[in-house]
Design an enzyme around this catalytic site. Sequence first.
Site, PDB file in Angstrom:
ATOM      1  N   LYS A  59       1.194  -1.174  -0.257  1.00 17.54           N
ATOM      2  CA  LYS A  59       0.370   0.033   0.287  1.00 17.54           C
ATOM      3  C   LYS A  59       0.944   1.264   0.144  1.00 17.54           C
ATOM      4  O   LYS A  59       1.682   1.799   1.300  1.00 17.54           O
ATOM      5  CB  LYS A  59      -0.902   0.067   1.341  1.00 17.54           C
ATOM      6  CG  LYS A  59      -1.448   1.496   1.414  1.00 17.54           C
ATOM      7  CD  LYS A  59      -2.790   1.035   0.839  1.00 17.54           C
ATOM      8  CE  LYS A  59      -3.429   2.288   1.263  1.00 17.54           C
ATOM      9  NZ  LYS A  59      -5.191   2.643   0.302  1.00 17.54           N
ATOM     10  N   ASP A  66      -4.498   0.153   6.790  1.00 15.78           N
ATOM     11  CA  ASP A  66      -4.715  -0.996   5.165  1.00 15.78           C
ATOM     12  C   ASP A  66      -3.729  -1.730   5.294  1.00 15.78           C
ATOM     13  O   ASP A  66      -3.859  -2.845   4.889  1.00 15.78           O
ATOM     14  CB  ASP A  66      -5.109  -0.268   4.393  1.00 15.78           C
ATOM     15  CG  ASP A  66      -6.633   1.249   4.227  1.00 15.78           C
ATOM     16  OD1 ASP A  66      -7.293   0.797   4.806  1.00 15.78           O
ATOM     17  OD2 ASP A  66      -6.691   1.028   2.968  1.00 15.78           O
TER      18      ASP A  66
END
Length: 233
Positions: free
Chosen positions: A38, A56
């Site tokens: 990410k 995330d």
Amino acid sequence: MGRALLVTGTDTGVGKTFVAVLLLRWLREEGMRAAALKPVETGCPAGPGGAPRPEDAAALRDAASPGEPLSRVCLYALATPLSPHLAAEREGVRIDPARIGEAVADARARADAVVVEGAGGIAVEIVPGYTFADLARELGLPALVVAENRLGVLNHLRLTLSFLETAGVPLLGVVLNDRRRDASPACLTNGAEAARMAKEAYLGRIPHGAPALPDEAAAAFRRRFLARPSARI
Ligand SMILES: Nc1ncnc2c1ncn2[C@@H]1O[C@H](COP(=O)(O)OP(=O)(O)O)[C@@H](O)[C@H]1O
Ligand SMILES: [Mg+2]
């Protein structure tokens, strides 16, 4: 050299991380070495030491390669809840797309499959004038589009597919994600319409609360991602 893809979405909050986690778990069940990235995460809450903690990235890391340092999964963890280019500007951080390219290359060198999650949708800028579509094209990442199953998604999906095509990013697939429990008329008709739009790239629906990638999506994903020579993707 492992293969890699970009998980993008029709909007922010549509289920990119949810779907990416299911995908990573499935890849590992298939016996593959998986890696997740990410590269830029914004809106990160403060972690134990006060530094922004990319949630995330943590979820993706736990699904792909537990124990891996988060700093290798997320290169730029920013607290400001804005688009990457704006959050970075506010925090005095200079995002270097070349560093993201190096991280993807490094992940491909040690894994069979690399899942890169974008931020927001495909037209979001990483640095001014440079979008996730530009990154995907430059790194040769085909796009997996997560579309939230709700009224309005057909418009967002058409815009996303058109943007990908204009930018020269290959479409790996589209999944329609039942993020909310919703039985409105649009939710019942969106699947057939998304399939009409995405044609053979339509991989199916992700049910609300799905504990694993549904068989239909897994089979389609295997066909479109794993069965192709990696040089072509
Ligand atoms: N199919 C689903 N079933 C249940 N909850 C979902 C589903 N898809 C997404 N969610 C939830 O919706 C929220 C937003 O999803 P997320 O994956 O974080 O979106 P994005 O990564 O696109 O911003 C999260 O709380 C997530 O757990
Ligand atoms: Mg996410």
